[in-house]
Write a protein that holds these residues in place. Structure first.
Motif, short mmCIF file in Angstrom:
data_model
loop_
_atom_site.label_atom_id
_atom_site.label_comp_id
_atom_site.label_asym_id
_atom_site.label_seq_id
_atom_site.Cartn_x
_atom_site.Cartn_y
_atom_site.Cartn_z
N GLN A 1 4.52 5.60 -2.12
CA GLN A 1 4.27 4.27 -1.43
C GLN A 1 5.27 3.76 -0.44
O GLN A 1 5.05 2.98 0.54
CB GLN A 1 4.13 3.25 -2.66
N ALA A 2 6.32 4.23 -0.65
CA ALA A 2 7.75 3.97 0.00
C ALA A 2 7.55 4.44 1.64
O ALA A 2 7.73 3.74 2.60
CB ALA A 2 9.09 4.27 -0.35
N LEU A 3 7.04 5.89 1.56
CA LEU A 3 6.93 6.44 2.67
C LEU A 3 5.66 6.14 3.39
O LEU A 3 5.46 6.45 4.60
CB LEU A 3 6.97 7.78 2.51
N ALA A 4 4.67 5.43 2.89
CA ALA A 4 3.26 5.16 3.21
C ALA A 4 3.57 3.88 4.10
O ALA A 4 2.70 3.55 5.14
CB ALA A 4 2.20 4.93 2.38
N ALA A 5 4.72 2.98 3.76
CA ALA A 5 4.94 1.84 4.52
C ALA A 5 3.57 0.92 4.48
O ALA A 5 3.25 0.53 3.28
CB ALA A 5 5.40 1.93 6.01
N GLY A 6 3.20 0.54 5.37
CA GLY A 6 2.00 -0.34 5.23
C GLY A 6 0.65 0.32 4.98
O GLY A 6 -0.47 -0.41 5.27
N ALA A 7 0.68 1.44 4.58
CA ALA A 7 -0.57 2.39 4.39
C ALA A 7 -0.87 2.55 2.78
O ALA A 7 -1.56 3.37 2.75
CB ALA A 7 -0.61 3.69 5.09
N THR A 8 -0.02 1.68 2.13
CA THR A 8 -0.42 1.92 0.68
C THR A 8 -1.86 1.64 0.18
O THR A 8 -2.38 2.17 -0.80
CB THR A 8 0.59 0.85 -0.26
N ASP A 9 -2.82 0.91 1.12
CA ASP A 9 -4.04 0.79 0.72
C ASP A 9 -4.99 2.16 1.01
O ASP A 9 -5.86 2.45 0.24
CB ASP A 9 -4.65 -0.28 1.57
N VAL A 10 -4.56 2.90 2.07
CA VAL A 10 -5.16 4.24 1.92
C VAL A 10 -4.55 5.14 0.77
O VAL A 10 -5.63 5.93 0.21
CB VAL A 10 -4.42 4.92 3.40
N LEU A 11 -3.55 5.08 0.19
CA LEU A 11 -3.10 6.01 -1.14
C LEU A 11 -4.05 5.38 -2.19
O LEU A 11 -4.39 6.09 -2.90
CB LEU A 11 -1.70 5.67 -1.11
N ALA A 12 -4.04 3.92 -2.29
CA ALA A 12 -4.59 3.41 -3.60
C ALA A 12 -6.15 3.77 -3.54
O ALA A 12 -6.82 4.05 -4.59
CB ALA A 12 -4.53 2.08 -3.35
N ASN A 13 -6.64 3.86 -2.22
CA ASN A 13 -7.98 4.46 -2.26
C ASN A 13 -8.43 5.90 -2.17
O ASN A 13 -9.59 6.18 -2.01
CB ASN A 13 -8.88 3.61 -0.94
N ALA A 14 -7.53 6.62 -2.18
CA ALA A 14 -7.61 8.22 -2.17
C ALA A 14 -8.45 8.51 -3.38
O ALA A 14 -8.46 8.24 -4.20
CB ALA A 14 -6.21 8.77 -2.27
N ASN A 15 -9.23 9.65 -2.66
CA ASN A 15 -10.11 10.32 -3.78
C ASN A 15 -9.39 11.37 -4.28
O ASN A 15 -9.05 12.33 -3.54
CB ASN A 15 -11.38 10.45 -3.09
#
Length: 241
Positions: free
Chosen positions: A47-61
């Motif tokens: 999440q730290a390296l995703a920066a503002g893309a944590t939503d992409v991580l949270a919705n990953a399949n």
């Protein structure tokens, strides 16, 4: 169009690379992330390296196999070097982006990235219609996972923007089958060829691998796949007689 483009990461060993890949995706407008059997699931470091893309991580399949990730995709492109025992149809990054955007009108498409250390296996690459290679400096061609995702996602976005600006004209797109349909066709091929004795179960050789390469290069459409299934059923009936 961009919502129909999947980024598929296979067996990623370091969750930080997943976070960096998610950030690379979002900067190019891509949000569909699929994780195939990751060794380490995304955590705080990701999440730290995703920066503002944590939503992409949270919705990953998260799925167990590559087949699950791409079964409903009509076009699958795997990242690969050219040095393979059996060459596969290759795309340059620019052509890859254009082809993916052109075909998103009909079905989901997938861009597949392999393990950090060893890439995709031959079996995984055989699920792909095309392979793509980033033409990096041959004297130092080392790209980490996020760099590769960023580079190819950029090409997808450029093709998308060109399409939006009506600067990129596409030919009529055929009605291509999804991966699940073609896999059933290959299974039918193998069954029929064993019935005729062309494939000897104890010594199958590379018949199916070469057949996959041939058919994937031809890109049969849905009607042609159905025609092949009919031909194979006829062959099986004749073999029984």
């Amino acid at each position: 169009m961009l919502d129909s483009v999947r980024i598929v990461l296979v067996n990623t060993s370091d969750c930080r690379n997943i976070g960096s890949a998610a950030r690379a995706m979002k900067t190019m407008g891509l949000t569909q992330l699929y994780l195939v059997d990751p060794i380490e699931l995304p955590n705080g470091q990701a999440q730290a390296l995703a920066a503002g893309a944590t939503d992409v991580l949270a919705n990953a399949n998260v799925v167990n196999t590559l087949e699950e990730a791409v079964s409903d995709c009509g076009l699958v492109v795997g990242t690969s070097a050219r040095s393979r025992t059996l060459p596969w149809p290759m795309l340059e990054p620019r052509a890859c982006g254009e082809k993916m955007i052109a075909e998103t009108e009909n079905y989901p498409v997938a861009l597949v990235f392999g393990r950090e250390s060893s890439g995709l296996t031959n079996e995984e690459l055989q699920l792909c219609h095309f392979h793509v290679q980033i033409p990096a400096n041959p004297e130092y061609s080392s790209l980490n996972l996020a760099m590769a995702v960023q580079t190819l996602s950029y090409e997808v976005r450029m093709a998308y923007l060109a399409k939006q600006n009506e600067q990129y004209e596409t030919n009529d797109i055929e009605d291509y089958p999804v991966v699940d349909e073609t896999e059933r066709m290959f299974e039918h091929f193998e069954k029929a060829l064993k019935a005729t004795g062309f494939i000897v179960p104890s010594h199958p050789g590379l018949v199916m691998t070469k057949l996959r390469r041939f058919i994937n290069r031809a890109r049969p459409d849905s009607k042609e796949v159905k025609m092949w299934r009919g031909i194979l059923s006829s062959v099986e009936k004749s073999a029984k007689k």
